[in-house]
Design an enzyme around this catalytic site. Structure first.
Site, PDB file in Angstrom:
ATOM      1  N   HIS A   1       0.829  -1.303   0.016  1.00 50.12           N
ATOM      2  CA  HIS A   1       0.087  -0.088   0.089  1.00 50.12           C
ATOM      3  C   HIS A   1       0.821   1.249   0.047  1.00 50.12           C
ATOM      4  CE1 HIS A   1      -3.567   2.335   0.443  1.00 50.12           C
ATOM      5  NE2 HIS A   1      -4.325   1.440   1.068  1.00 50.12           N
TER       6      HIS A   1
ATOM      7  N   THR B   1      -5.068  10.479  -0.846  1.00 47.05           N
ATOM      8  CA  THR B   1      -6.323  10.137  -0.299  1.00 47.05           C
ATOM      9  C   THR B   1      -6.581  11.301   0.781  1.00 47.05           C
ATOM     10  OG1 THR B   1      -5.702   8.718   1.285  1.00 47.05           O
ATOM     11  CG2 THR B   1      -6.338   7.832  -0.707  1.00 47.05           C
TER      12      THR B   1
ATOM     13  N   TYR C   1     -14.567   6.130   8.426  1.00 51.26           N
ATOM     14  CA  TYR C   1     -13.723   6.386   7.292  1.00 51.26           C
ATOM     15  C   TYR C   1     -14.191   5.882   5.949  1.00 51.26           C
ATOM     16  CZ  TYR C   1      -9.008   6.675   5.361  1.00 51.26           C
ATOM     17  OH  TYR C   1      -7.930   6.925   4.409  1.00 51.26           O
TER      18      TYR C   1
END
EC number: 2.3.1.21
Length: 712
Positions: free
Chosen positions: A400, A529, A516
């Site tokens: 990630h 993001t 979230y």
């Protein structure tokens, strides 16, 4: 010279006077001066156009206008953006024209934060939080903001480098489950049941994508249905990239090129070259090489079989083991080979996917396999690993830190479409083409692993196995209706799902939680993001009203208000007016300065018990869903963010289907992925019935038709 005119208004003559060359004729000097002038004029024109486009792309009011109603200002703006964008932009053409992410005012961020936590706390707790926030805003916040604005002046993005370092690379817990995420294959179709053939087409397609990427021939990503470009910076590290462990912090290392992949099968690692004399091997040739690996009976070296568990365990343990056992000799050469590979491939001996018996847990096992496998048969540090199962199914696991899911999803969509619709298979299920049997065999990597290293591998595997066993997963397809029906109710599909998740969570736990939802800030240069805090005053008021049995008209009005509020929050997050990234950066500045902020410390310690993300379909044009509706992807998912919470990923497929991936932990007695899935189904039906009371459930004939499709 020939028209007796000077369009440069005397500048060419000025340049000619200062040319350091005097030996050439005056005519040649004039030509040279004209070339210098025209080059400078061309560069100035490019710079001006980029500057104008940057100013145009800083305009975001279009996003807040009512759907279907475009103002005159926005129409003019769209026309100007089209003019300054050029006709055939390359992948990185817009990078220099994207605006920088703006730093919001502390006052605005604090106000939005207090609004977001109001439905989660009682009056006394809210008053205490308000006092903390007011103290921060009036004192320390101003000082931290000054330093942050200073950084924003010289950094292309004031968030992204700190986000990558402190959220991802400095994390010391295992990245397997906690950070890595996965993507699935087609849901109802397996293009070929032959494992090696599927690998041959897919690996070839990945390298076709890399070739287009290197030539910048991939079209720049845009907001769907608009001319607005998105940042493509994350694409630079898709291939030839690995996360390197360190004791204090990891690093992401990217190599310029790699002509091979590393393949793991039955405890062995192989180097598979996909280029021969500068030529990319055909899918049939790659299949032939993969089959050689499958047929190879060579046993694993000592300690080799479960070596990958080091990448699944604690990062400090892996960093120390890497330094001690893999810093020289054959181990270093083999490790370098893995880390420098274009990507990692696993040939799995299991069969996964939606099985013929259509058992409900088939997709659940598939998801867990892609997320963590056996904890040692994936290389979790590679930018991405591709898994090919014995029955021809495939999937992808991605690290990630280097990029977010939409970038990996873009590659995966291209590979799936190219595999099935461009390359294809022959009647026997093999890749098309001929084989050069003189190709050198894939090279098995060598290892010299002693007992101490084996002990460390065993410890890492124990940590990873406990983490993997604790993950509860439920993947299901909701086929009663999809975004087509939701749009007819004049509601945003994403807002509809988020309200359904709020309702489902309240029914599941009897309370609300900090929620979230991942949003992107790729409208800005190097954007990644931002968080949308989906649990709002409006959403909680709607859920309480619906659960309290309020009249339908009241509930509908509250739902509309909640959905509109969610859309407003999402748009603000996309345009740089979010809450969490700003507060995160202020917290990082406070740590650099060595000052303590009780307010920031409390904000960043709050758990996200409901973490959600939508996986968008970015290249629908690659899939002929009108003629081949069965070629739909299962989407992808991720592990739970909080030990006592849920992770929910969802994907809209065509107009009549929504896929959900739900994760939580067995160790928490209050969470259950299957139970929460049932709550989501019920919530979706209840919301549709509220908005469209005359809607009918799909009849049995339609349901059975879906089952027949899955049988196929």
């Amino acid at each position: 010279m020939y028209t007796r005119s000077d369009p440069s208004m005397g500048l060419i003559a000025k340049i000619q006077e200062h040319l350091p060359v005097s030996q050439i004729s005056s005519q040649c000097q004039a030509v040279l001066s004209a070339v210098v002038f025209s080059t400078m004029l061309w560069l100035l024109l490019i710079f001006t156009m980029r500057l104008c486009l940057k100013q145009l792309l800083s305009y975001h009011r279009w996003m807040f206008e009512q759907h279907g109603k475009m103002s005159t200002t926005t129409k003019i703006w769209v026309a100007l953006v089209r003019i300054f964008s050029g006709r055939k932009p390359l992948l990185y053409s817009y990078q220099g024209s994207l605006p920088n992410l703006p730093v919001p005012a502390v006052k605005d961020t604090v106000k939005r934060y207090l609004e977001s936590v109001r439905p989660l706390v009682d009056d006394a707790e809210y008053e205490r939080t308000t006092e903390l926030a007011a103290e921060f805003e009036s004192s320390l916040g101003k000082r931290l903001q000054w330093y942050l604005k200073l950084k924003a002046l010289w950094a292309s993005n004031y968030v992204s480098d700190w986000w990558e370092e402190y959220v991802y690379l400095r994390g010391r817990s295992p990245i397997m489950v906690n950070s890595n995420y996965y993507g699935m294959d087609f849901q109802y179709v397996t293009p070929t049941p032959i494992q090696a053939a599927r690998a041959g087409n897919a690996i070839h397609a990945f390298f076709l994508y890399r070739r287009k990427l290197n030539k910048e021939e991939i079209k720049p990503s845009r907001i769907p249905g608009t001319v607005i470009p998105l940042c493509s910076a994350q694409c630079e590290r898709i291939f030839n990239t690995a996360r390197i462990p360190g004791e204090e912090t990891d690093t992401v290392q990217h190599w310029e090129d790699s002509d091979y992949v590393v393949v793991y099968h039955s405890g062995r690692y192989f180097r598979l070259r996909v280029y021969q004399a500068g030529r990319l091997l055909s899918p049939r040739e790659i299949e032939f090489q993969v089959q050689r690996i499958l047929d190879d009976a060579t046993p694993p070296s000592r300690g080799e079989a479960k070596l990958g568990a080091l990448t699944a365990g604690e990062r400090i343990s892996w960093a120390k083991a890497r330094q001690t056992y893999f810093s020289s000799g054959v181990n270093k050469r083999s490790l370098d080979c893995i880390e420098r590979a274009a990507f990692f491939v696993t040939l799995d001996d299991d069969e996964r996917g939606m099985m013929a018996d259509n058992s409900s847990d088939g997709l659940d096992r598939y998801a867990k396999s892609l997320l963590h496998g056996n904890c040692y048969d994936r290389w979790f540090d590679k930018s991405f690993s591709v898994v090919f199962y014995k029955n021809g199914k495939s999937g992808i696991n991605a690290e990630h830190s280097w990029a977010d899911a939409p970038v990996v999803a873009h590659v995966w969509e291209y590979v799936l479409a190219t595999d099935s619709f461009q390359l294809g298979y022959n009647e026997e299920g093999h890749c098309k083409g001929e084989v050069d049997s003189s190709l050198p065999r894939p090279q098995k990597l060598g290892w010299e692993i002693d007992s101490e290293c084996e002990e460390q591998i065993t410890k890492s595997l124990a940590v990873a196995q406990a983490l993997a066993d604790d993950v509860d997963f439920h993947v299901f397809s909701f086929r009663e209706f999809g975004k087509g029906k939701i749009k007819k109710c004049r509601v945003s599909p994403d807002g509809f799902i988020q309200m359904a998740l709020q309702l489902a969570y309240f029914r599941d736990r009897g309370t609300f939680c900090l929620t979230y939802e991942a949003s992107m800030t790729r409208l800005f240069r190097e954007g990644r993001t931002e968080t949308v805090r989906s649990c709002s005053n409006e959403s909680s008021a709607f859920v309480r009203a619906l659960q309290g049995g309020e009249p339908a008209d009241v509930c509908r009005r509250l739902f509309r208000a909640a959905s509109d509020k969610h859309q407003q929050l999402y748009r603000m997050a996309m345009t740089g007016a979010g809450i969490d990234r700003h507060l995160f950066c202020l917290y990082v500045v406070s740590k650099y300065l060595g000052v303590d902020s009780p307010f920031l410390k409390e904000v960043l310690s709050e758990p996200w018990r409901l973490s959600t993300s939508q996986t968008p379909v970015q290249q629908a044009e690659l899939f002929d869903l009108a003629n081949h509706p069965e070629y739909v992807s299962c989407g992808g998912g991720f592990g739970p963010v909080a030990d006592d919470g849920y992770g929910v990923s969802y994907m809209f497929l065509a107009e009549n289907m929504i896929n959900f991936h739900i994760s939580c932990k067995h160790s928490c007695s209050e969470t259950d992925a299957h139970r929460f899935g049932d709550q989501i189904r019920a919530a979706l039906h209840d919301l549709l019935h509220l908005l469209d009371p005359l809607s009918k459930e799909p009849n049995r004939k339609e349901e059975s038709r879906g089952e027949v499709k899955k049988e196929k």
